[in-house]
Design a protein around this motif. Structure first.
Motif, mmCIF file in Angstrom:
data_model
loop_
_atom_site.group_PDB
_atom_site.id
_atom_site.type_symbol
_atom_site.label_atom_id
_atom_site.label_comp_id
_atom_site.label_asym_id
_atom_site.label_seq_id
_atom_site.Cartn_x
_atom_site.Cartn_y
_atom_site.Cartn_z
ATOM 1 N N MET A 27 0.832 -1.205 0.000
ATOM 2 C CA MET A 27 0.000 0.000 0.000
ATOM 3 C C MET A 27 0.864 1.252 0.000
ATOM 4 N N ASN A 28 0.332 2.315 -0.569
ATOM 5 C CA ASN A 28 0.974 3.621 -0.520
ATOM 6 C C ASN A 28 0.319 4.429 0.596
ATOM 7 N N ILE A 29 1.116 4.858 1.564
ATOM 8 C CA ILE A 29 0.554 5.488 2.751
ATOM 9 C C ILE A 29 1.243 6.821 3.016
ATOM 10 N N LEU A 30 0.440 7.876 3.092
ATOM 11 C CA LEU A 30 0.931 9.211 3.419
ATOM 12 C C LEU A 30 0.734 9.460 4.904
ATOM 13 N N VAL A 31 1.789 9.930 5.590
ATOM 14 C CA VAL A 31 1.716 10.219 7.022
ATOM 15 C C VAL A 31 2.122 11.669 7.238
ATOM 16 N N THR A 32 1.178 12.513 7.672
ATOM 17 C CA THR A 32 1.553 13.866 8.051
ATOM 18 C C THR A 32 1.970 13.855 9.524
ATOM 19 N N GLY A 33 2.877 14.770 9.891
ATOM 20 C CA GLY A 33 3.378 14.775 11.264
ATOM 21 C C GLY A 33 4.177 13.525 11.593
ATOM 22 N N GLY A 34 4.814 12.966 10.576
ATOM 23 C CA GLY A 34 5.519 11.698 10.756
ATOM 24 C C GLY A 34 6.757 11.777 11.612
ATOM 25 N N ASN A 35 7.220 12.991 11.909
ATOM 26 C CA ASN A 35 8.411 13.136 12.733
ATOM 27 C C ASN A 35 8.095 13.087 14.230
ATOM 28 N N GLY A 36 6.806 13.067 14.569
ATOM 29 C CA GLY A 36 6.409 13.021 15.972
ATOM 30 C C GLY A 36 6.432 11.621 16.548
ATOM 31 N N PHE A 37 6.173 11.516 17.829
ATOM 32 C CA PHE A 37 6.228 10.253 18.565
ATOM 33 C C PHE A 37 5.328 9.173 17.959
ATOM 34 N N LEU A 38 4.060 9.472 17.770
ATOM 35 C CA LEU A 38 3.126 8.474 17.253
ATOM 36 C C LEU A 38 3.391 8.188 15.774
ATOM 37 N N GLY A 39 3.575 9.246 14.990
ATOM 38 C CA GLY A 39 3.805 9.067 13.566
ATOM 39 C C GLY A 39 5.050 8.261 13.264
ATOM 40 N N TYR A 40 6.135 8.576 13.961
ATOM 41 C CA TYR A 40 7.394 7.868 13.730
ATOM 42 C C TYR A 40 7.256 6.372 13.985
ATOM 43 N N ASN A 41 6.594 6.007 15.070
ATOM 44 C CA ASN A 41 6.462 4.587 15.388
ATOM 45 C C ASN A 41 5.547 3.854 14.407
ATOM 46 N N ILE A 42 4.537 4.540 13.899
ATOM 47 C CA ILE A 42 3.710 3.944 12.846
ATOM 48 C C ILE A 42 4.535 3.733 11.583
ATOM 49 N N ILE A 43 5.354 4.722 11.236
ATOM 50 C CA ILE A 43 6.181 4.623 10.030
ATOM 51 C C ILE A 43 7.137 3.435 10.122
ATOM 52 N N LYS A 44 7.740 3.228 11.291
ATOM 53 C CA LYS A 44 8.648 2.084 11.459
ATOM 54 C C LYS A 44 7.936 0.778 11.133
ATOM 55 N N LYS A 45 6.708 0.639 11.593
ATOM 56 C CA LYS A 45 5.926 -0.566 11.328
ATOM 57 C C LYS A 45 5.584 -0.681 9.843
ATOM 58 N N LEU A 46 5.232 0.419 9.224
ATOM 59 C CA LEU A 46 4.834 0.403 7.820
ATOM 60 C C LEU A 46 5.992 0.005 6.905
ATOM 61 N N VAL A 47 7.169 0.581 7.127
ATOM 62 C CA VAL A 47 8.305 0.247 6.260
ATOM 63 C C VAL A 47 8.789 -1.173 6.524
ATOM 64 N N LYS A 48 8.667 -1.623 7.772
ATOM 65 C CA LYS A 48 9.040 -3.001 8.103
ATOM 66 C C LYS A 48 8.184 -3.986 7.323
ATOM 67 N N ASP A 49 6.921 -3.634 7.110
ATOM 68 C CA ASP A 49 6.000 -4.504 6.380
ATOM 69 C C ASP A 49 5.927 -4.156 4.895
ATOM 70 N N ASN A 50 6.938 -3.413 4.435
ATOM 71 C CA ASN A 50 7.153 -3.153 3.006
ATOM 72 C C ASN A 50 6.068 -2.299 2.338
ATOM 73 N N HIS A 51 5.458 -1.412 3.099
ATOM 74 C CA HIS A 51 4.562 -0.432 2.487
ATOM 75 C C HIS A 51 5.384 0.741 1.965
ATOM 76 N N ASN A 52 4.865 1.422 0.969
ATOM 77 C CA ASN A 52 5.493 2.640 0.466
ATOM 78 C C ASN A 52 4.979 3.817 1.283
ATOM 79 N N VAL A 53 5.884 4.600 1.847
ATOM 80 C CA VAL A 53 5.491 5.646 2.789
ATOM 81 C C VAL A 53 6.006 7.009 2.317
ATOM 82 N N LEU A 54 5.110 7.975 2.299
ATOM 83 C CA LEU A 54 5.463 9.370 2.056
ATOM 84 C C LEU A 54 5.215 10.125 3.353
ATOM 85 N N VAL A 55 6.258 10.743 3.888
ATOM 86 C CA VAL A 55 6.179 11.448 5.167
ATOM 87 C C VAL A 55 6.139 12.944 4.917
ATOM 88 N N VAL A 56 5.181 13.610 5.539
ATOM 89 C CA VAL A 56 5.107 15.065 5.488
ATOM 90 C C VAL A 56 5.376 15.602 6.882
#
Length: 302
Positions: free
Chosen positions: A1-30
């Protein structure tokens, strides 16, 4: 899946991003900066932007073809001063509304996951379910609730899959240093004396890994609606502080002073997580003792 995360540098966003990339999703961070997500920066695309600047990046976002957009980004809210400031409205609501209106012009409609807060519910004395009426008593809670109402109606009218999550006191590694648990761990580890109010509040604390697992289910599933993301446990804040003091083997003296009590603070902030546990199938969550041990270990190794 392609997943956009705004506020990805914050505590909650960052930890979600780690999980998403680990499971091979494509992530765009804003986010305006990426200093907290350096460990996954090479596995993501990144746009440096605040929410009020997103309109200038909308073509790049649309070309990413996001299946899901998660709106963690929010200006202010990490301090007592923030939550009662009118900027909660001015710096957030108009820009978030404009953004989802622009998303509605995409050739196809991604799922939108908004991130609210238990501050939307206001003051209750029993565990809160998603069916409780919202009665916020801070400008932070009111602003979150305002965007929740607008985005829910707008997405319904435009056939956009919409989900709203309400986290309740998530803690763990990589949390903001100024928040209570990480700040206490640091002070206790340095044997600094600590002065607090009576700390009689009853709070629901959820470990970050459990938060990620609950939200990840909502990202990859077709489930929608409003969800409490909490532990379904009740902890006296004073007991949590005492436990941290013990686990750090601190020699600090802790003073609980009634004179420091805040008259506008809620005395009971706990949720019912039956809805998300039933839908996700997740039953077991991290024990508070184990979660604090992991958090202390992480901070002591920095």
């Amino acid at each position: 899946m392609n997943i956009l995360v705004t506020g990805g540098n914050g505590f909650l966003g960052y930890n979600i991003i780690k999980k998403l990339v680990k499971d091979n999703h494509n992530v765009l961070v804003v986010s305006k900066n990426n200093n907290n997500i350096k460990s996954v920066a090479d596995k993501c695309k990144f746009i440096s932007s605040y929410i009020d600047e997103l309109e200038s990046h909308i073509s790049e976002i649309e070309s990413f073809l996001p299946d899901v957009i998660i709106l963690f980004g929010w200006n202010g809210g990490n301090s007592y001063k923030d939550i009662h400031h009118i900027d909660q409205y001015h710096k957030n609501i108009p820009h978030h509304i404009k953004f989802i209106e622009l998303v509605n012009n995409f050739k196809y409609k991604p799922k939108i996951i908004g991130v609210g807060s238990f501050a939307e519910y206001g003051d209750y004395s029993i565990p809160i379910t998603e069916e409780f009426f919202e009665r916020p008593n801070s400008l932070y809670g009111l602003s979150k609730f305002t965007f929740k109402q607008y985005s829910q109606m707008f997405c319904k009218q435009n056939d956009i899959n919409w989900t709203w999550i309400r986290p309740c006191y998530v803690y763990g590694p990589n949390d903001v240093n100024t928040r209570l648990i990480p700040s206490l761990i640091k002070k206790f580890s340095r044997n600094e004396n600590v002065y607090l109010d009576e700390c009689n509040t009853t709070i629901d604390y959820l470990y970050i890994d459990d938060f990620v697992n609950f939200v990840y289910h909502l990202i990859i599933s077709n489930d929608n609606g409003v969800y409490n993301i909490c532990s379904n446990n009740q902890y006296k804040l004073k007991n949590i502080i005492t436990l941290i003091h013990q686990l750090t083997n601190s020699k600090s003296e802790v003073t609980f002073d009634k004179k420091l009590n805040r008259t506008t603070s809620n005395g009971f902030i706990c949720g019912d997580n039956t809805k998300i546990k039933t839908l996700s199938g997740i039953i077991n969550i991290t024990d508070i003792n184990n979660g604090l041990i992991k958090t202390i270990k992480f901070l002591n190794e920095l």
